[in-house]
Design an enzyme around this catalytic site. Sequence first.
Site, PDB file in Angstrom:
ATOM      1  N   LYS A 155       1.447  14.589  -2.009  1.00 32.31           N
ATOM      2  CA  LYS A 155       1.532  15.035  -3.407  1.00 32.31           C
ATOM      3  C   LYS A 155       2.923  14.708  -3.947  1.00 32.31           C
ATOM      4  O   LYS A 155       3.924  14.878  -3.231  1.00 32.31           O
ATOM      5  CB  LYS A 155       1.267  16.543  -3.478  1.00 32.31           C
ATOM      6  CG  LYS A 155       1.178  17.101  -4.892  1.00 32.31           C
ATOM      7  CD  LYS A 155       0.835  18.591  -4.909  1.00 32.31           C
ATOM      8  CE  LYS A 155       0.668  19.122  -6.326  1.00 32.31           C
ATOM      9  NZ  LYS A 155       0.364  20.570  -6.372  1.00 32.31           N
ATOM     10  N   SER A 178      -3.636  25.852  -6.667  1.00 37.10           N
ATOM     11  CA  SER A 178      -3.631  24.387  -6.761  1.00 37.10           C
ATOM     12  C   SER A 178      -4.044  23.621  -5.520  1.00 37.10           C
ATOM     13  O   SER A 178      -4.196  22.404  -5.590  1.00 37.10           O
ATOM     14  CB  SER A 178      -2.250  23.896  -7.182  1.00 37.10           C
ATOM     15  OG  SER A 178      -2.116  24.037  -8.564  1.00 37.10           O
ATOM     16  N   SER A 183      -3.471  21.940  -9.524  1.00 41.36           N
ATOM     17  CA  SER A 183      -2.677  20.776  -9.837  1.00 41.36           C
ATOM     18  C   SER A 183      -2.756  19.642  -8.815  1.00 41.36           C
ATOM     19  O   SER A 183      -2.348  18.523  -9.125  1.00 41.36           O
ATOM     20  CB  SER A 183      -1.205  21.183  -9.995  1.00 41.36           C
ATOM     21  OG  SER A 183      -0.690  21.688  -8.778  1.00 41.36           O
TER      22      SER A 183
HETATM   23  N1  GLN Z   1      -3.486  26.388 -12.380  1.00 41.15           N
HETATM   24  C1  GLN Z   1      -2.378  27.242 -12.102  1.00 41.15           C
HETATM   25  C2  GLN Z   1      -1.281  26.978 -13.105  1.00 41.15           C
HETATM   26  O1  GLN Z   1      -1.489  26.211 -13.978  1.00 41.15           O
HETATM   27  C3  GLN Z   1      -1.906  27.089 -10.699  1.00 41.15           C
HETATM   28  C4  GLN Z   1      -1.064  25.909 -10.489  1.00 41.15           C
HETATM   29  C5  GLN Z   1      -0.571  25.795  -9.081  1.00 41.15           C
HETATM   30  O2  GLN Z   1      -1.041  26.482  -8.182  1.00 41.15           O
HETATM   31  N2  GLN Z   1       0.430  24.960  -8.920  1.00 41.15           N
HETATM   32  O3  GLN Z   1      -0.242  27.533 -13.046  1.00 41.15           O
END
Ligand code: GLN
Length: 494
Positions: free
Chosen positions: A79, A184, A160
Amino acid sequence: MTDLTDLGVAAIRDGVRAGTFTAREVAEGFIANVAAAKTLNAFLVETPEHALAAADAADAARAAGEAPKPLAGVPIGMKDLFCTKGVPATAASHILEGFTPPYESTVSGNLWNAGAGMLGKLNMDQFAMGSSNETSAFGNVISPWRRSDGGNAAMAPGGSSGGSSAAIAARLCPAATGTDTGGSIRQPAAFTGISGIKPTYGRCSRWGVIAFSSSLDQAGPMARDVRDCAIMLEAMSGFDAKDATSLDLPVPAWEAGLSSNLKGKRIGIPKEYRVDDMPAEIEALWQQGIDWLKDAGAEIVEVSLPHTKYALPAYYIIAPAEASSNLARYDGVRYGLRDLPEGANLQDMYAATRADGFGDEVKRRIMIGTYVLSAGFYDAYFTQASKIRTLIARDFEQAWATCDLLLTPTAPSAAFALGEKSADPIAMYLNDVFTVPSSLAGLPAMSVPGGLDGQGLPLGLQIIGKPLDEQGVLNAGLALEQRAGFVARAERWW
Ligand code: GLN
């Protein structure tokens, strides 16, 4: 001959060890798949030379009769939130364009030391803020999955870690790193029919991982099955003096400890997770998961996590607050982008760089975060959210008096099409309703595929465990995996 890119981490590791095929053949297979899948936009940077060098080292070590490393011959995706020495890292943001870290994150370094090779850096939501990968500055990742209605709408791979999930589901890599601040790893895994585990906060070092919300950020693996997640997690975890929140504990032998016999385990079903408007298919899958765990020998108990409904609002205060502070460092002085208009002073440079460099969602979070931390509103928002966080952690502690693990759906829906929710931030935030509470409490949690919805899209089941009980989480995940027998895969159209 079998297509080597159909193999997972364990099968590749074992095949390379046995000499059934070479690490180079494996790396070349995945490199070819990556090169042929540009349409999916899963990779931001391709590093075939890195994957081939690691493969050649694995093959040479075998030829020399050396003891094999745990991930020798396994090429993976990274990532883009992880800094990897000498390879550009942008966190999918324009503001970090041009930044090439001179250092290696601890987690990626651990993986290279274990013998893994890197196929490239994976696309993601910008600074890991999002649930659909649509906030990337470098374009959407397209999920390899499509609805069976024949409409061919481009689907979100989740976020994400959407590049990670799409790449694994499309067989561009057998495994990848993810990070999980509020879901995410788990939500994109659920959307693409793969597995992913967020370990206990502190298991994986945050050093060299571009920070979003430091008290929540946690790295973890994503892969095609539970065993592969266990192998990857063992390599990624471990104490690191460079991260003040790193847990100084030995890394358990999670793969060796895998067992799907759940006799004596009590699985809690939190009644507050039966949210309004939950699609019948999700409800049915949850019930199916309950039956599978019973079949594996577990006892099912109903539990209550009374503060669940406050988790999402608390998360969307705490995470932006920490993000606004973490992202203050991107001002055009030290990293990536610098916009220096003619005749500009320092203040103008900061403003121009940040206005140009951050995407809309990142700006929204910085503004919310700055607001909830401001002198007049701190107590009303940030302090209040922190108190709720404590109550949520206490809910889980109380639940552990009557159960060992929890079973819930991973997300309230299957994948949605790109563009379907991007105009409505609240609708997007609601997608995190089942993943955020365990993040706030720092608990290990995993998503495994449970089945398909009526449109042929994957649905995930989530197991949440006590602090440090990754083994319990993995084992329950394995019990579900064996019973779900999930073999569906996206038909290749790209
Ligand atoms: N979807 C969540 C956010 O937008 C979690 C993102 C994540 O876990 N990095 O913050």
